[in-house]
Design an enzyme around this catalytic site. Sequence first.
Site, PDB file in Angstrom:
ATOM      1  N   GLU A   1      -8.354  -3.083  -2.457  1.00 49.27           N
ATOM      2  CA  GLU A   1      -8.857  -3.929  -1.363  1.00 49.27           C
ATOM      3  C   GLU A   1      -9.489  -5.220  -1.873  1.00 49.27           C
ATOM      4  OE1 GLU A   1      -7.827  -3.624   1.458  1.00 49.27           O
ATOM      5  OE2 GLU A   1      -7.265  -1.520   1.681  1.00 49.27           O
TER       6      GLU A   1
ATOM      7  N   GLU B   1      -4.438   6.429   6.129  1.00 51.44           N
ATOM      8  CA  GLU B   1      -5.513   6.087   5.215  1.00 51.44           C
ATOM      9  C   GLU B   1      -6.844   6.298   5.945  1.00 51.44           C
ATOM     10  OE1 GLU B   1      -5.539   2.077   3.662  1.00 51.44           O
ATOM     11  OE2 GLU B   1      -7.147   2.551   2.274  1.00 51.44           O
TER      12      GLU B   1
ATOM     13  N   HIS C   1      -0.370  -5.965  -0.178  1.00 51.68           N
ATOM     14  CA  HIS C   1      -0.621  -4.595  -0.635  1.00 51.68           C
ATOM     15  C   HIS C   1       0.635  -3.922  -1.178  1.00 51.68           C
ATOM     16  CE1 HIS C   1      -4.748  -3.478   0.052  1.00 51.68           C
ATOM     17  NE2 HIS C   1      -4.738  -3.636   1.357  1.00 51.68           N
TER      18      HIS C   1
ATOM     19  N   GLY D   1      -7.947  -3.402  11.567  1.00 52.18           N
ATOM     20  CA  GLY D   1      -7.096  -4.553  11.852  1.00 52.18           C
ATOM     21  C   GLY D   1      -5.624  -4.220  11.639  1.00 52.18           C
ATOM     22  N   ALA D   2      -5.309  -3.643  10.481  1.00 49.30           N
ATOM     23  CA  ALA D   2      -3.919  -3.325  10.183  1.00 49.30           C
ATOM     24  C   ALA D   2      -3.832  -2.416   8.963  1.00 49.30           C
ATOM     25  CB  ALA D   2      -3.128  -4.600   9.912  1.00 49.30           C
ATOM     26  N   MET D   3      -2.628  -1.857   8.742  1.00 48.54           N
ATOM     27  CA  MET D   3      -2.442  -0.871   7.673  1.00 48.54           C
ATOM     28  C   MET D   3      -1.115  -1.089   6.951  1.00 48.54           C
ATOM     29  SD  MET D   3      -3.538   1.707   6.044  1.00 48.54           S
ATOM     30  CE  MET D   3      -2.592   2.456   4.723  1.00 48.54           C
TER      31      MET D   3
ATOM     32  N   HIS E   1      -2.248 -10.154   3.949  1.00 50.94           N
ATOM     33  CA  HIS E   1      -3.008  -9.099   3.271  1.00 50.94           C
ATOM     34  C   HIS E   1      -2.189  -7.812   3.186  1.00 50.94           C
ATOM     35  CE1 HIS E   1      -6.783  -6.865   2.279  1.00 50.94           C
ATOM     36  NE2 HIS E   1      -6.135  -5.878   2.903  1.00 50.94           N
ATOM     37  N   GLU E   2      -1.687  -7.360   4.321  1.00 52.22           N
ATOM     38  CA  GLU E   2      -0.951  -6.085   4.314  1.00 52.22           C
ATOM     39  C   GLU E   2       0.339  -6.216   3.504  1.00 52.22           C
ATOM     40  OE1 GLU E   2      -2.908  -3.947   5.166  1.00 52.22           O
ATOM     41  OE2 GLU E   2      -4.207  -5.021   6.557  1.00 52.22           O
TER      42      GLU E   2
HETATM   43  N1  BES Z   1      -5.917  -0.481   4.086  1.00 52.93           N
HETATM   44  C1  BES Z   1      -6.615  -1.220   5.072  1.00 52.93           C
HETATM   45  C2  BES Z   1      -6.653  -0.549   6.401  1.00 52.93           C
HETATM   46  C3  BES Z   1      -7.591   0.628   6.500  1.00 52.93           C
HETATM   47  C4  BES Z   1      -8.924   0.436   6.483  1.00 52.93           C
HETATM   48  C5  BES Z   1      -7.145   1.894   6.653  1.00 52.93           C
HETATM   49  C6  BES Z   1      -9.785   1.531   6.608  1.00 52.93           C
HETATM   50  C7  BES Z   1      -8.003   2.971   6.754  1.00 52.93           C
HETATM   51  C8  BES Z   1      -9.324   2.784   6.751  1.00 52.93           C
HETATM   52  C9  BES Z   1      -5.984  -2.593   5.280  1.00 52.93           C
HETATM   53  O1  BES Z   1      -5.269  -3.060   4.207  1.00 52.93           O
HETATM   54  C10 BES Z   1      -7.104  -3.557   5.498  1.00 52.93           C
HETATM   55  O2  BES Z   1      -7.850  -3.769   4.601  1.00 52.93           O
HETATM   56  N2  BES Z   1      -7.202  -4.118   6.694  1.00 52.93           N
HETATM   57  C11 BES Z   1      -8.274  -4.985   7.085  1.00 52.93           C
HETATM   58  C12 BES Z   1      -7.827  -6.407   7.256  1.00 52.93           C
HETATM   59  C13 BES Z   1      -7.758  -7.211   6.006  1.00 52.93           C
HETATM   60  C14 BES Z   1      -7.277  -8.613   6.298  1.00 52.93           C
HETATM   61  C15 BES Z   1      -9.040  -7.262   5.230  1.00 52.93           C
HETATM   62  C16 BES Z   1      -8.759  -4.472   8.415  1.00 52.93           C
HETATM   63  O3  BES Z   1      -8.100  -3.613   8.986  1.00 52.93           O
HETATM   64  O4  BES Z   1      -9.790  -4.940   8.877  1.00 52.93           O
HETATM   65 ZN    ZN Z   2      -6.388  -3.895   2.656  1.00 52.52          ZN
END
Ligand code: BES
Ligand code: ZN
Length: 850
Positions: A313, A122, A294, A254-256, A290-291
């Site tokens: 999101e 992503e 999704h 943070g994570a995916m 969160h993940e």
């Molecule tokens: N889908 C995102 C990760 C992502 C962000 C991938 C930008 C590519 C580009 C993931 O679900 C996400 O939103 N992660 C957040 C943490 C969340 C608790 C809000 C993050 O990585 O900060």
């Molecule tokens: Zn997210």
Amino acid sequence: MKDAENPTIYLKDYTPPAWLVEDVHLTFRLAPEATRVVSKIRFVPNPATADRRFFLEGEELKLISARIDGVEVKPEVTAEGLTCAVPDDAFTWEAEVEISPATNTALEGLYMSNGMYSTQCEAQGFRKITYYPDRPDVMSVFTVRIESDLPVLLSNGNKVAEGNGFAEWHDPWPKPAYLFALVAGELLNLPGSFTTRSGREVELNVWVRKGDEDKCDFAMEALKKSMTWDEEVYGREYDLDIFNIVAVDDFNMGAMENKGLNIFNSSAVLASPETATDANFERIEAIIAHEYFHNWTGNRITCRDWFQLCLKEGLTVFRDAQFTADMRSEPVKRISDVLDLRGRQFREDGGPLAHPVRPESFQEINNFYTATVYEKGAEVIGMLKRLVGDEAYGRALDLYFERHDGQACTIEDWLKVFEDATGRDLTQFKLWYSQAGTPKVTMTDDWADGTYTLHLKQTLRPTPETAEKKPQVIPFAIGLLDPSGEEVVPTTLLEFTEAEQSFTFEGLAERPIPSPLRGFSAPVILQREVTNADRAFLLAHDTDPFNRWEAGRQLAKSALIGMIDGGQSPDPAYLDGLQRLVTDESLDPAFRALCLGLPSEDDLAQSFVDMGRTPDPQAIWQGRQEMRAALAEVLSADLPRLYAAHRVPGPYSPEAGPAGKRALTGALLSLITLRDQGDTARAQYAAADNMTEQLGALSSLLAADLGSLELGLFADQWAHERLVMDKWFMVQVAHARPDQAAPVAHSLTERADFTMTNPNRFRAVFGALAMNQAGFHHASGAGYQLMADWLMKLDPVNPQTTARMCSAFQTWRRYDADRQGMMQEQLERIAGLKELSRDTGEMVGRILSA
Ligand code: BES
Ligand code: ZN
């Protein structure tokens, strides 16, 4: 910047894909600098369009060979992708490409980190793995074969075969390429299992590198709690036989949420009492949730295009906030979220980076994973729920899942579900998605003959996408108290829809004291004339915990502004009110800890801007120091007693109860340390058996300029723990005095354990420098210069992280001419870099356009 090469993409230009993908087979032959990716893709014409142009995205790929229906073809290849003559009807595309994971420091596509292979696709990283229609509205079933001698080989879905040197995975759920993932390495797993409410057995794993296996339990428990919660609250079950989580050290975000194979920044998974703070534990619980959430809001129902990012999101942030409120304390979570919203989203919305929750154009989509899309996106959902009510929200969500499962959707689809479920017209509500900026609500009131009248007025500053703003629907929650502190009108939701509107409350015996915008019912800036006496009254009596905190906050702010501005002494109304609150044993310690926090330097700077003034970062810093000293003095008799009474004995638990007490003792300790030469903090440091208390003591000492001994001890003790050393890097910069922030940050970059390839380490130093407002904005310009130097070094290594960190400069127009000039110079220096990335080029360009 090379604008000609960086075209702007517009929402209005969306066209459906010419070709759809029926299924995909991928084979990976892993090798650090020469991984071969063989793809076999079944393309079918999209019946929804007559367009038959064939274009596959692909970047930094070496094409080895390509075939259509078994016949070798020679596609036309550019830096962005390829085109080729194709049949009129369905056909099979086969290609082999070579890529180099070991030299991929951008951490996008397939890359190596500490000996393991990992992916991040992503938003548009899959095109760095193979040629593909890399857009979220092309969904397909993936089968993946991984060939490697590494012991653990993972991909999405269920494992269907494995043997010596290979594994095969099949994901039955059609998905866009951005949810593809692959992991390979010498990993260990913490196993677990979960039985869904319909009786499906799910194998769970948390995969980590050797040495980290004792830091996974909390993440595993958080996963199980999330799975249960989503069944109970949203009726959503998990849909595969296995769910894997992997911790990776080098990770941009943070994570995916990759389907069945979530990949996490190790800082968002690994936790033990000795190495992680209460705040870390809470963040891990929230990100795991969160993940996981999704899986339904993002994966089963995904986005049609990247302009719809808030569809997944905003909704998923809203869901994880509900989860955290349920697991912990609802008011404490709400207050923390509002602090974050004001600190990051209002700041963004008030400056050159302002954009609608659903943006209408971008150059680089990675630059739009913003506080506005996430946090304001979640607020918009909270408002929708408040307006339609909890029961209708539940019905609308059921309809959403039923109607759109398996689809790639838009905000229009989302709102239509609410219209159909409730019969409401949401045309005006939709403005929240298209108009940028934070609405200002001005409130006045009057009183006559038992009737209390509230007058509300809303305004929204023009932003590039909309010059003439229309009034938005603002759910305005209000309660009324009588002068004795009794609530005479409980929380009532007003629908404020006009530019100016009045609301009346009749039959009251006395003029009430209003408690407006309870629970922060809408993301707006509320402006009203209110006396400190009324604020102190709300601080003492409001039944709404958010507004109780807010009253204290406003008192603190006006007291601080008086000190910074006019050299006034600290307002006794604030000091008395706070003392009463902090010593009130009927209140949650976590809530009291929040009340002890002062408005941040950035928050105060913005307040000066709102008053039409130029903020002086040094004076703001000084004012906060003085206020802290005044608090420590007024509370001097209470501090040791409260501190002793709330220390948590016995073995560490990350639960909300003990964590709240540690938050309170931590806040008290930082005041105590201003008066006892650090004795209490040193004792806490020496005795600490958990990172919350160890780091809390160290921070208190550093903030009082007393921590050099402990800083050395800390580094000796934790040299081998990356995530703990990140904290060590961070606290020094965070607590450095204004003239020391840049020098300290600079000296940290000269250490052998400082590295630019690890985003956590880079952010520890430079994120902290950006947060240290008086240090970053020091009159010498050293903060600006150092930041720009390092952003320019990082850009060729990792454009995504560089671009995100450019936001340190987003408020440059707030400041005096000298500082503006220095920041502009640094921004222009970055913009002038040869080979500047598209990511950073767009950010710097937007910031400079202010
Ligand atoms: N889908 C995102 C990760 C992502 C962000 C991938 C930008 C590519 C580009 C993931 O679900 C996400 O939103 N992660 C957040 C943490 C969340 C608790 C809000 C993050 O990585 O900060
Ligand atoms: Zn997210």
